[in-house]
Design an enzyme around this catalytic site. Structure first.
Site, PDB file in Angstrom:
ATOM      1  N   GLY A   1       0.821  -1.217   0.000  1.00 14.33           N
ATOM      2  CA  GLY A   1       0.000   0.000   0.000  1.00 14.33           C
ATOM      3  C   GLY A   1       0.847   1.255   0.000  1.00 14.33           C
ATOM      4  O   GLY A   1       0.586   2.197   0.749  1.00 14.33           O
TER       5      GLY A   1
ATOM      6  N   ASN B   1       1.725  -2.386   5.489  1.00 16.61           N
ATOM      7  CA  ASN B   1       1.123  -1.063   5.695  1.00 16.61           C
ATOM      8  C   ASN B   1      -0.284  -0.940   5.119  1.00 16.61           C
ATOM      9  O   ASN B   1      -1.095  -0.180   5.637  1.00 16.61           O
ATOM     10  CB  ASN B   1       2.032  -0.009   5.058  1.00 16.61           C
ATOM     11  CG  ASN B   1       1.329   1.328   4.906  1.00 16.61           C
ATOM     12  OD1 ASN B   1       1.178   2.082   5.877  1.00 16.61           O
ATOM     13  ND2 ASN B   1       0.870   1.642   3.690  1.00 16.61           N
TER      14      ASN B   1
ATOM     15  N   TYR C   1     -12.365  -2.257  12.380  1.00 13.71           N
ATOM     16  CA  TYR C   1     -10.991  -1.746  12.253  1.00 13.71           C
ATOM     17  C   TYR C   1     -10.197  -1.993  13.542  1.00 13.71           C
ATOM     18  O   TYR C   1      -9.048  -2.452  13.508  1.00 13.71           O
ATOM     19  CB  TYR C   1     -11.068  -0.247  11.935  1.00 13.71           C
ATOM     20  CG  TYR C   1      -9.749   0.436  11.671  1.00 13.71           C
ATOM     21  CD1 TYR C   1      -9.075   0.239  10.471  1.00 13.71           C
ATOM     22  CD2 TYR C   1      -9.190   1.296  12.613  1.00 13.71           C
ATOM     23  CE1 TYR C   1      -7.868   0.882  10.220  1.00 13.71           C
ATOM     24  CE2 TYR C   1      -7.993   1.944  12.381  1.00 13.71           C
ATOM     25  CZ  TYR C   1      -7.332   1.741  11.172  1.00 13.71           C
ATOM     26  OH  TYR C   1      -6.141   2.378  10.932  1.00 13.71           O
TER      27      TYR C   1
HETATM   28  P1  NAP Z   1      -4.542   5.659   2.928  1.00 12.69           P
HETATM   29  O1  NAP Z   1      -4.062   7.035   2.665  1.00 12.69           O
HETATM   30  O2  NAP Z   1      -5.991   5.335   2.809  1.00 12.69           O
HETATM   31  O3  NAP Z   1      -3.686   4.616   2.060  1.00 12.69           O
HETATM   32  C1  NAP Z   1      -3.938   3.247   2.177  1.00 12.69           C
HETATM   33  C2  NAP Z   1      -3.037   2.521   1.229  1.00 12.69           C
HETATM   34  O4  NAP Z   1      -3.311   1.102   1.357  1.00 12.69           O
HETATM   35  C3  NAP Z   1      -3.299   2.885  -0.209  1.00 12.69           C
HETATM   36  O5  NAP Z   1      -2.071   2.929  -0.913  1.00 12.69           O
HETATM   37  C4  NAP Z   1      -4.159   1.731  -0.716  1.00 12.69           C
HETATM   38  O6  NAP Z   1      -4.046   1.457  -2.088  1.00 12.69           O
HETATM   39  C5  NAP Z   1      -3.547   0.598   0.048  1.00 12.69           C
HETATM   40  N1  NAP Z   1      -4.424  -0.574   0.097  1.00 12.69           N
HETATM   41  C6  NAP Z   1      -5.636  -0.683   0.675  1.00 12.69           C
HETATM   42  N2  NAP Z   1      -6.137  -1.909   0.471  1.00 12.69           N
HETATM   43  C7  NAP Z   1      -5.209  -2.578  -0.268  1.00 12.69           C
HETATM   44  C8  NAP Z   1      -5.143  -3.876  -0.813  1.00 12.69           C
HETATM   45  N3  NAP Z   1      -6.149  -4.754  -0.643  1.00 12.69           N
HETATM   46  N4  NAP Z   1      -4.052  -4.246  -1.506  1.00 12.69           N
HETATM   47  C9  NAP Z   1      -3.022  -3.377  -1.698  1.00 12.69           C
HETATM   48  N5  NAP Z   1      -3.035  -2.124  -1.212  1.00 12.69           N
HETATM   49  C10 NAP Z   1      -4.127  -1.728  -0.515  1.00 12.69           C
HETATM   50  O7  NAP Z   1      -4.167   5.213   4.413  1.00 12.69           O
HETATM   51  P2  NAP Z   1      -2.979   5.690   5.367  1.00 12.69           P
HETATM   52  O8  NAP Z   1      -3.543   6.700   6.274  1.00 12.69           O
HETATM   53  O9  NAP Z   1      -1.761   5.966   4.600  1.00 12.69           O
HETATM   54  O10 NAP Z   1      -2.802   4.356   6.219  1.00 12.69           O
HETATM   55  C11 NAP Z   1      -1.730   3.443   6.019  1.00 12.69           C
HETATM   56  C12 NAP Z   1      -1.775   2.430   7.175  1.00 12.69           C
HETATM   57  O11 NAP Z   1      -1.667   3.125   8.411  1.00 12.69           O
HETATM   58  C13 NAP Z   1      -3.087   1.647   7.238  1.00 12.69           C
HETATM   59  O12 NAP Z   1      -2.833   0.320   7.628  1.00 12.69           O
HETATM   60  C14 NAP Z   1      -3.854   2.374   8.333  1.00 12.69           C
HETATM   61  O13 NAP Z   1      -4.801   1.540   8.951  1.00 12.69           O
HETATM   62  C15 NAP Z   1      -2.730   2.756   9.258  1.00 12.69           C
HETATM   63  N6  NAP Z   1      -3.055   3.886  10.132  1.00 12.69           N
HETATM   64  C16 NAP Z   1      -3.360   5.109   9.646  1.00 12.69           C
HETATM   65  C17 NAP Z   1      -3.657   6.138  10.519  1.00 12.69           C
HETATM   66  C18 NAP Z   1      -3.986   7.523  10.072  1.00 12.69           C
HETATM   67  O14 NAP Z   1      -4.335   8.353  10.928  1.00 12.69           O
HETATM   68  N7  NAP Z   1      -3.903   7.845   8.801  1.00 12.69           N
HETATM   69  C19 NAP Z   1      -3.645   5.901  11.911  1.00 12.69           C
HETATM   70  C20 NAP Z   1      -3.328   4.630  12.371  1.00 12.69           C
HETATM   71  C21 NAP Z   1      -3.033   3.631  11.480  1.00 12.69           C
HETATM   72  P3  NAP Z   1      -5.169   1.993  -3.154  1.00 12.69           P
HETATM   73  O15 NAP Z   1      -4.674   3.331  -3.591  1.00 12.69           O
HETATM   74  O16 NAP Z   1      -5.127   0.978  -4.227  1.00 12.69           O
HETATM   75  O17 NAP Z   1      -6.469   2.030  -2.423  1.00 12.69           O
END
Ligand code: NAP
Length: 247
Positions: A12, A90, A155
């Site tokens: 991701g 990730n 989640y």
């Molecule tokens: P984001 O901006 O929504 O990006 C998510 C990424 O994961 C995107 O590149 C997406 O690809 C990819 N993805 C989702 N499902 C996938 C799949 N089935 N196969 C391959 N790639 C997939 O999220 P983020 O905020 O960067 O979050 C990244 C990680 O950090 C996640 O695990 C999230 O739960 C965790 N996190 C985030 C936060 C926060 O505040 N942002 C807090 C705690 C934890 P596509 O472009 O193809 O959808």
């Protein structure tokens, strides 16, 4: 930071936290495999950016919920580079709803995307890394997996599961010199949190001692530490990157 390994797969990684993890690790000298699912233009642009800055990167497409694709992806990396030194699980999704309204498939689809995928990646990485008696995996969990959150039973269960799973993998991987750690980010500015209203963001900010949301590179720096030789005696740990929101 010092790394004994040479390459890393970040799932991701086309945007958000994953993209910054790729940038930071490439800057530190690792060849980064940028996994994406649906936006090749973003993944290619990130690869070009890393290469333009003197780093090494390659793009690899697969959906982490597709076990066969994930395994093929890891095999392709090993065929190309002779090894996989590091993995960052990730990729993740949310599908928020109050529990009373949540359908079972809305629960299980988030578990599959976040937890089962990290299991598949960790298991396959452990197989490959065991052969070299070296490797490290970082799972990106969440503060919500530690403290729970209304509207996120799916989640929070997936992220709480990742925390427990990381510790169990750490116990199995230790004798093979493969380390497993997790990071629990708090509220980080990405597209995932952009959907929240300003009101909600302000309310969350009030509960964060450092008084601001975090940035993706602040998570990435913690990932770099947990993969690097600087954390060689750390395994099964859960590193909070949350501005003090949950201690
Ligand atoms: P984001 O901006 O929504 O990006 C998510 C990424 O994961 C995107 O590149 C997406 O690809 C990819 N993805 C989702 N499902 C996938 C799949 N089935 N196969 C391959 N790639 C997939 O999220 P983020 O905020 O960067 O979050 C990244 C990680 O950090 C996640 O695990 C999230 O739960 C965790 N996190 C985030 C936060 C926060 O505040 N942002 C807090 C705690 C934890 P596509 O472009 O193809 O959808």
């Amino acid at each position: 930071m010092k790394f004994s390994g040479k390459n890393v797969l970040v799932t991701g990684a086309s945007r958000g936290i994953g993209a910054d993890i790729a940038r930071v690790l490439a800057k530190m000298g690792l060849k980064v495999w940028i996994n994406y699912r649906s936006k090749p233009e973003l993944a290619d642009a990130l690869k070009d950016e890393i290469v333009a800055n003197g780093g090494a990167a390659a793009v690899i497409k697969f959906d982490v919920t597709d076990e066969d694709e994930f395994i093929k992806g890891i095999n392709l990396i090993v065929d190309s580079d002779g090894e996989l030194s590091y993995l960052v699980n990730n990729a993740g999704i949310t599908n928020d709803k109050l529990a009373l309204r949540m359908k079972t498939d809305e629960f299980t689809s988030v578990i599959d995307a976040n937890l089962t995928s990290a299991f598949i990646g960790s298991r396959e990485a452990l197989k490959v890394m065991s052969k070299k008696r070296f490797g490290a995996v970082v799972n990106i969990a969440s503060i919500v997996g530690e403290m729970g959150n209304a509207g996120q039973v799916n989640y929070s269960a997936s992220k709480g599961g990742m925390i427990a799973m990381t510790k169990s993998f750490a116990k199995e991987g230790a004798s093979r010199n493969v380390r497993f750690n997790a990071i629990t980010p708090g509220f980080i500015q990405t597209e995932m949190t952009e959907v929240l209203s300003d009101e909600i963001k302000q309310a969350y900010t009030k509960s964060i001692p450092l008084n601001r949301l975090g940035s993706a590179d602040e998570v990435a720096n913690a990932v770099a530490f947990l993969l690097s030789d600087y954390s060689s005696y750390i395994t099964g740990d859960i590193l909070k990157v949350n501005g003090g929101m949950y201690m």
